[in-house]
Design a protein around this motif. Structure first.
Motif, PDB file in Angstrom:
ATOM      1  N   LEU A 515      26.161   9.342 -38.529  1.00  0.00           N
ATOM      2  CA  LEU A 515      25.786  10.764 -38.510  1.00  0.00           C
ATOM      3  C   LEU A 515      25.480  11.270 -39.914  1.00  0.00           C
ATOM      4  CD1 LEU A 515      28.388  12.111 -35.918  1.00  0.00           C
ATOM      5  CD2 LEU A 515      25.929  11.782 -35.578  1.00  0.00           C
ATOM      6  N   SER A 516      26.301  10.854 -40.885  1.00  0.00           N
ATOM      7  CA  SER A 516      26.082  11.316 -42.272  1.00  0.00           C
ATOM      8  C   SER A 516      24.742  10.823 -42.807  1.00  0.00           C
ATOM      9  CB  SER A 516      27.224  10.823 -43.167  1.00  0.00           C
ATOM     10  OG  SER A 516      28.462  11.324 -42.719  1.00  0.00           O
ATOM     11  N   LEU A 517      24.442   9.569 -42.580  1.00  0.00           N
ATOM     12  CA  LEU A 517      23.175   9.016 -43.088  1.00  0.00           C
ATOM     13  C   LEU A 517      21.981   9.614 -42.362  1.00  0.00           C
ATOM     14  CD1 LEU A 517      24.239   5.267 -43.497  1.00  0.00           C
ATOM     15  CD2 LEU A 517      23.726   6.910 -45.331  1.00  0.00           C
ATOM     16  N   SER A 518      22.135   9.883 -41.063  1.00  0.00           N
ATOM     17  CA  SER A 518      21.009  10.505 -40.354  1.00  0.00           C
ATOM     18  C   SER A 518      20.773  11.926 -40.864  1.00  0.00           C
ATOM     19  CB  SER A 518      21.284  10.519 -38.852  1.00  0.00           C
ATOM     20  OG  SER A 518      22.443  11.284 -38.557  1.00  0.00           O
ATOM     21  N   ILE A 519      21.844  12.651 -41.172  1.00  0.00           N
ATOM     22  CA  ILE A 519      21.693  14.001 -41.738  1.00  0.00           C
ATOM     23  C   ILE A 519      21.053  13.930 -43.120  1.00  0.00           C
ATOM     24  CG2 ILE A 519      22.978  16.007 -42.569  1.00  0.00           C
ATOM     25  CD1 ILE A 519      24.983  15.488 -40.304  1.00  0.00           C
TER      26      ILE A 519
END
Length: 773
Positions: A515-519
């Protein structure tokens, strides 16, 4: 010679049968049977002497001559050993006298060519060995010693017994064959005793006749043989009337006696026997057992160890033998009377040889209701009573029926025993055990020891994933795939179902990273959209940058399909989504690399390469490469699509739910095609890394593909070396790491220039004009 009380009962049974027949008006009417009694000693010389004395008559030994003119005997009953029967049979055969033996059955005497005039009253004992083995199995005795007389009968019994023991997993601790000759016995007598005493077997089977040398030695075993359970037969009369003080050795003995009913009236007959009724009876008047023998003394008043009022097997056979002769005589006389001419007043003369033809086929029911058949081939299989010898208080000498064995009954009904009635030897405080090795409890299995009997073993713990839930198991049992053994390995427990869940620490870390990398990728996309008109965005083909960033966002979100409880939909989407999205991302990098190369090769206006570049032809690489990967995916889903599976081997206590690839070959084709695109992009980018230009991103593309390949090349060995949910974690980590490599290597430098070095985010010509101003 020692005189057994059992032998005296044989005499009384013989007399009782004679008197009963003489009182019967329907059997041999108007004829009274008489008899002679001779003591046939266990010595060939004395036996032959008694035989010749009987043949000669008047107590004289005159071969081939008879001093008796009238009332000659027509048949002989002989017992109890085969030796006596064989010795007398040889002489009596010369005169064709029928000889009925009441000893135990002997295979030698059944040879009609050698002993055609001998008839054995005892059954064959064909089920005796099986009955003894059933007794051993009931009490769990698997380590048993054998002491058997060394004669034909003993050898045959040894063969039968050891065969049954082998079939049922019972081992022979020792075999002591007791010689039947005095010379062979005397030199080794005490060696037998010591070997039996020192054996670890607590149960010993004894087989032989009381009158044999084995019987003579048995009385000496009291001093040495304590703490043993003896299994024997009723032919073995170990209750010696003159040595009742030695009975403690045999307390608790288990005896197999042929099952038969009590003879009606026989016990009352025994109660009435006294010196007044039979003044010639030497047992009560001259035996020396009693200080005074009054005329009305009764056998019932004697202790049990001195005289047992219960009908013994031998007495029962003697009774049947006398009645068999009477039935034969009755039929023979009836036949002879029919052949005589009318008015002939003389009684027919009966010769011994005339009885044979009728004795061979005689059948009748005795007074107890049992069917008697002299033909051994037609004799039904015998049944056995199991007797326990009680000797408490000292000298009681009581035989108590504690069990029964019926060979022809169904398996679960053929053997019964009442353990609560058994009185064991005083050395045993509980049911005796006779084992070579201690029992292997649950969780262990028997491990054979080389060079030792099968009953001598070591107890080995069950291996992993196996249990034993009973004692003395030869093999452990494997738990089912969805079960695992407990710590004691004596039963299986259900495995806990698990998977790479969001609550799992590893799953939580991977989900947060995705989720962090996609954000973060979405933020980068936002920066590029906001600065879409800047040279660094425009020069490097911003459309391809947008496509690459969008595909990376989806690549970062793709691991979320791998985390959580698998189902059919997620198993299929995992591989299809992963393969297609990464193909889009890598083919986009390839398109950007081709764009860079074409841009530096089209310096002349109007060239065909320049037209391809201006027409956006490199962008068509993305759908073409993706179409190939989609085709592979469709083939995969048609041939062998992924499905839900359970991993039962990675964790001993867990049942891990995973997605099975379905076709491993198609999975490797997916990865191989993706790797070929990456290698192609890396090669082109590496060749274009030195092209001069401020905004040349070829070297960034080179580094991104280098990182991408560095992640996926070691993926296969690492992936195949892990098990269970960690395989899923390795694949998720590789997706995130390779995607992050593309994001950082390609877009980190551009973001740096856009956000921190904006003065450098202009074309070189524009920078010169600004400087001159």
């Amino acid at each position: 010679c020692r005189f057994y009380s059992s032998n005296y009962q044989y005499v009384l049974a013989f007399v009782f049968a004679i008197e009963e027949i003489n009182r019967n008006p329907y059997l041999l009417p108007n004829i009274s049977l008489g008899f002679d009694l001779y003591n046939a000693l266990h010595s060939e010389k004395r036996t032959l002497e008694s035989c010749l004395m009987w043949l000669s008559g008047l107590g004289k030994v005159i071969p081939n001559y008879s001093c008796v003119r009238e009332g000659k005997s027509v048949a002989v009953t002989v017992g109890t050993t085969w030796a006596i029967s064989a010795q007398m049979g040889t002489i009596l055969e010369l005169y064709k006298y029928p000889q009925l033996t009441y000893g135990s059955f002997d295979p030698i005497l059944s040879d009609r060519s050698q002993f055609p005039s001998i008839y054995q009253m005892a059954p064959r004992n064909t089920a005796l060995a099986l009955g003894m083995v059933r007794l051993m199995l009931h009490f769990g005795w698997t380590w048993v010693g054998l002491a058997i007389s060394e004669d034909m009968k003993g050898i045959q019994f040894l063969w039968d017994l050891t065969g049954e023991m082998d079939k049922n997993g019972i081992c022979v601790a020792f075999v002591e064959m007791i010689p039947i000759t005095e010379r062979a016995y005397s030199s080794l007598a005490w060696q037998y005793h010591y070997r039996i005493r020192d054996s670890s077997a607590n149960v010993v089977v004894i087989y032989g006749d009381s009158d044999s040398l084995l019987g003579l030695s048995f009385s000496k075993w009291n001093i040495l043989m304590t703490g043993k359970v003896w299994i024997t037969t009723s032919q073995w009369d170990f209750v010696f009337s003159e040595r009742y003080s030695l009975l403690d050795s045999f307390h608790g003995t288990l005896t197999f006696s042929q099952s038969h009913k009590e003879i009606p009236g026989f016990k009352q007959f025994l109660q009435g026997v006294n010196p007044a009724k039979y003044p010639q009876d030497f047992y009560l008047t001259d035996c020396g057992k009693l200080e005074s023998c009054p005329p009305n003394v009764s056998l019932e008043s004697l202790p049990l160890h001195t005289f047992d009022m219960t009908t013994s097997d031998g007495s029962y056979l003697v009774y049947n033998a006398v009645h068999a002769v009477a039935q034969t005589l009755h039929e023979l006389l009836f036949h002879l009377s029919e052949m005589q001419s009318p008015g002939h007043g003389e009684k027919p003369v009966v010769h011994p040889w005339q009885l044979h033809s009728i004795l061979k086929r005689v059948q009748f029911n005795n007074s107890a209701g049992d069917q008697i058949i002299l033909d051994q081939q037609a004799t039904p299989v015998e049944e056995y009573d199991i007797l326990n010898f009680w000797n408490f208080p000292d000298g009681l000498g009581l035989q108590v029926k504690v069990g029964h064995f019926v060979p022809l009954a169904p398996r679960d009904q053929d053997f019964s025993i009442h353990e609560e009635l058994i009185d064991w030897a005083f050395e045993f405080q509980e049911t005796p055990r006779s084992l070579c090795s201690k029992n292997c409890g649950p969780g262990f299995r028997q491990s054979p020891q080389e060079g030792k009997a099968a009953c001598c073993f070591e107890c080995t713990p069950c291996p992993e994933r196996e249990i034993s839930n009973d004692t003395d198991m030869k093999q452990c049992i494997k738990c089912l795939d969805d079960q695992y053994p407990n710590s004691k390995r004596d039963h299986c427990l259900p495995k806990v179902v698990t998977f790479l869940a969001y609550e799992d620490p590893v799953g939580m870390v991977l989900a947060c990273a995705a989720l962090s990398l996609s954000i973060l990728t979405a933020v980068v996309l936002g920066v590029f959209v906001k600065h879409r008109d800047t040279p660094i965005v425009k020069v490097n083909n911003r459309t391809l940058s947008y496509i690459l960033l969008l595909s990376l966002i989806l690549c970062f979100l793709c691991p979320l399909l791998f985390i959580g409880q698998p189902n059919t939909a997620t198993c299929i989407l995992q591989q299809m989504t992963f393969g297609v999205l990464f193909t889009v991302a890598v083919s986009t990098v390839l398109a950007k690399t081709v764009t860079v190369v074409l841009a530096f090769k089209t310096t002349t206006p109007g060239m065909k390469m320049r037209q391809w570049l201006l027409s956006g032809a490199p962008n068509s690489i993305i759908p073409l490469c993706s179409l190939v990967q989609v085709t592979f995916g469709v083939v995969w889903m048609v041939i062998a699509p992924p499905f839900i599976d359970t991993d039962t081997h990675s964790e001993p206590t867990l049942l891990i739910m995973v997605c099975n690839k379905g076709s491993v070959i198609m999975f490797y084709i997916f990865l191989g095609y993706l790797g070929s695109l990456a290698m192609g992009s890396f090669t082109l980018a590496f060749l274009a890394r030195s092209l001069p230009d401020t905004f040349n991103e070829a070297k960034f593309l080179t580094f991104s593909m280098l990182v991408f390949c560095s992640v996926w090349i070691p993926f296969l060995p690492v992936y195949n070396s892990t098990k269970g949910k960690f395989m899923v974690a390795v694949e998720v980590f590789s997706i995130l790491a390779s995607s992050a490599g593309l994001l950082v290597c390609i877009f980190a430098p551009k973001c740096y220039f856009i956000l921190l070095k904006s003065e450098r985010n202009i074309l070189p010509g524009s920078r010169s004009k600004a400087t001159s101003r």
